[in-house]
Design a protein around this motif. Structure first.
Motif, short mmCIF file in Angstrom:
data_model
loop_
_atom_site.label_atom_id
_atom_site.label_comp_id
_atom_site.label_asym_id
_atom_site.label_seq_id
_atom_site.Cartn_x
_atom_site.Cartn_y
_atom_site.Cartn_z
N GLN A 148 16.47 -6.34 16.59
CA GLN A 148 16.18 -4.91 16.73
C GLN A 148 14.73 -4.73 17.19
O GLN A 148 13.87 -4.23 16.46
CB GLN A 148 16.41 -4.17 15.41
N PRO A 149 14.42 -5.15 18.44
CA PRO A 149 13.03 -5.03 18.94
C PRO A 149 12.58 -3.56 18.94
O PRO A 149 13.40 -2.66 19.14
CB PRO A 149 13.12 -5.56 20.37
N ARG A 150 11.28 -3.36 18.70
CA ARG A 150 10.76 -1.98 18.65
C ARG A 150 9.53 -1.78 19.54
O ARG A 150 8.77 -0.84 19.32
CB ARG A 150 10.38 -1.62 17.21
N ASP A 151 9.34 -2.66 20.52
CA ASP A 151 8.17 -2.51 21.39
C ASP A 151 8.54 -1.95 22.75
O ASP A 151 7.79 -2.07 23.71
CB ASP A 151 7.44 -3.85 21.55
N ILE A 164 16.31 -10.73 12.49
CA ILE A 164 17.56 -10.90 13.25
C ILE A 164 18.50 -9.72 12.96
O ILE A 164 19.25 -9.27 13.82
CB ILE A 164 18.23 -12.24 12.90
N HIS A 165 18.44 -9.22 11.73
CA HIS A 165 19.16 -8.00 11.35
C HIS A 165 20.65 -8.01 11.73
O HIS A 165 21.16 -7.04 12.33
CB HIS A 165 18.45 -6.76 11.92
N ALA A 166 21.31 -9.10 11.38
CA ALA A 166 22.77 -9.17 11.50
C ALA A 166 23.27 -8.92 12.92
O ALA A 166 24.40 -8.46 13.12
CB ALA A 166 23.45 -8.20 10.50
N ARG A 187 19.42 2.86 19.34
CA ARG A 187 18.04 2.36 19.47
C ARG A 187 17.98 0.99 20.15
O ARG A 187 16.97 0.64 20.76
CB ARG A 187 17.35 2.33 18.10
N LEU A 188 19.05 0.21 20.04
CA LEU A 188 19.05 -1.13 20.63
C LEU A 188 18.91 -1.11 22.15
O LEU A 188 18.36 -2.02 22.75
CB LEU A 188 20.32 -1.90 20.24
N HIS A 203 8.51 -8.30 10.18
CA HIS A 203 8.56 -7.01 9.49
C HIS A 203 8.26 -5.81 10.39
O HIS A 203 8.91 -4.78 10.28
CB HIS A 203 7.61 -7.03 8.30
N THR A 204 7.29 -5.92 11.32
CA THR A 204 6.98 -4.77 12.19
C THR A 204 7.90 -4.70 13.39
O THR A 204 7.97 -3.66 14.05
CB THR A 204 5.54 -4.85 12.73
N HIS A 205 8.58 -5.80 13.70
CA HIS A 205 9.44 -5.90 14.89
C HIS A 205 8.62 -5.82 16.19
O HIS A 205 9.17 -5.46 17.23
CB HIS A 205 10.54 -4.83 14.89
#
Ligand code: ZN
Length: 240
Positions: free
Chosen positions: A187-190, A9-11, A235-236, A146-148
Motif C-alpha cells: 500500500q505505497p503512499r508516496d 505488505i498489508h495482505a 487508494r492502491l 510504518h510510514t509507507h
C-alpha cells in the motif's frame, strides 16, 4: 550477503509475488511488519513469508490481528479491515503473527516497524525524530517501515540529512549511521502505486530502493469481493 527488505505488505499477495518475481538471488528476506491489515489475503502473505524463511518484526496491524488492543487506535476503514482480518485468518497465521517480536537485530542492522524508541507506533517523518532515534540506535543501521514512504535518514559528522530516494536508486552507505525505510510493498503512499522494497548488499554496503509494477486491478477486485472498504481498493491505484 544480499538481503531483500520488505515492509508493510498489508495482505497484498499480488504485490508481494510481483516483488518476489524480480528479487533475483538473495540470501535472506527481512520483513518490517504490517504483514497483514487493509488487504485481502493475510493467510497467503504469511504462508509466502514462512516459505521464504523471512525473519522480522511485528507491526501495529500484526499486533491487532493477533488480538491486541492496537485496534482501538485504528481509523474506521483500518478497523473494519482488521475486524475482517481477525475473523478470517487461520490459527497458524495468528500464531505466526503473535510470534513476531517488536525488535530484531542482525549484524549491524536493527529492525523495527515504527522506530527505535517506539518499535510499534512511532512514525519517523522528520529530521528531529530521526535524530532522536539515531541517538538511541545500538547498531550502525536501523531499518523501519510504518510510514509507507521510502526514505533514508543519514548521519555524517553529527548532521542528519533526509533523503527521499528516487525509484530504483542506489546509495553507498558511507555514513556514520543511517535509518532506512524501504516504503510499502502492499500500500505505497508516496504517489507511486508500484510496490516498494529495499535490496541491501551487506558487504558492499549499498542500499537499492526498488519499485515493481504489479496487477493493482487484481488486488482491488479481491478487496471488493471480500467487501472490505472500497477506499482501500481505490487508494492502491494512486499510491496514497
Ligand atoms: Zn503499515
Amino acid at each position: 550477503m544480499r538481503v531483500a527488505v520488505l515492509s508493510d505488505i498489508h495482505a497484498n499477495l499480488v504485490a508481494l509475488d510481483a516483488v518476489l518475481a524480480t528479487l533475483g538471488s538473495v540470501d535472506a528476506v527481512w520483513h518490517l511488519g504490517d504483514v497483514v491489515g487493509y488487504g485481502p489475503d493475510p493467510d497467503g502473505v504469511v504462508a509466502r513469508l514462512t516459505e521464504l524463511g523471512a525473519v522480522g518484526v511485528r507491526g501495529n496491524h500484526d499486533a491487532a490481528a493477533a488480538g491486541g488492543d492496537e485496534i482501538d487506535w485504528f481509523n474506521p476503514d483500518a478497523r473494519a479491515a482488521m475486524e475482517w482480518t481477525r475473523g478470517r485468518i487461520s490459527a497458524p497465521t495468528r500464531a505466526w503473527l503473535a510470534d513476531q517480536p517488536p525488535r530484531h537485530r542482525v549484524a549491524e542492522y536493527s529492525l523495527v516497524h515504527g522506530s527505535e524508541r517506539d518499535p510499534v507506533w512511532e512514525y519517523v517523518t522528520s529530521v528531529p525524530v530521526a535524530r532522536a532515534n539515531l541517538a538511541v540506535l545500538k547498531t550502525r543501521f536501523g531499518l523501519h517501515g510504518h510510514t509507507h514512504l521510502p526514505m533514508a535518514w543519514a548521519e555524517r559528522d553529527g548532521r542528519v540529512e533526509a533523503i527521499a530516494p528516487g525509484p530504483n536508486s542506489t546509495f553507498q552507505l558511507n555514513v556514520d549511521r543511517a535509518l532506512l525505510n524501504p516504503g510499502s510493498v502492499g500500500q505505497p503512499r508516496d504517489g507511486d502505486p508500484r510496490a516498494a522494497w529495499l535490496l541491501l548488499d551487506l558487504e558492499r554496503e549499498t542500499a537499492s530502493f526498488r519499485r515493481v509494477e504489479y496487477d493493482v486491478a487484481s488486488t482491488q477486485e479481491e478487496i471488493r469481493e471480500r467487501e472490505l472498504p472500497d477506499a482501500l481498493a481505490q487508494r492502491l491505484a494512486h499510491g496514497v
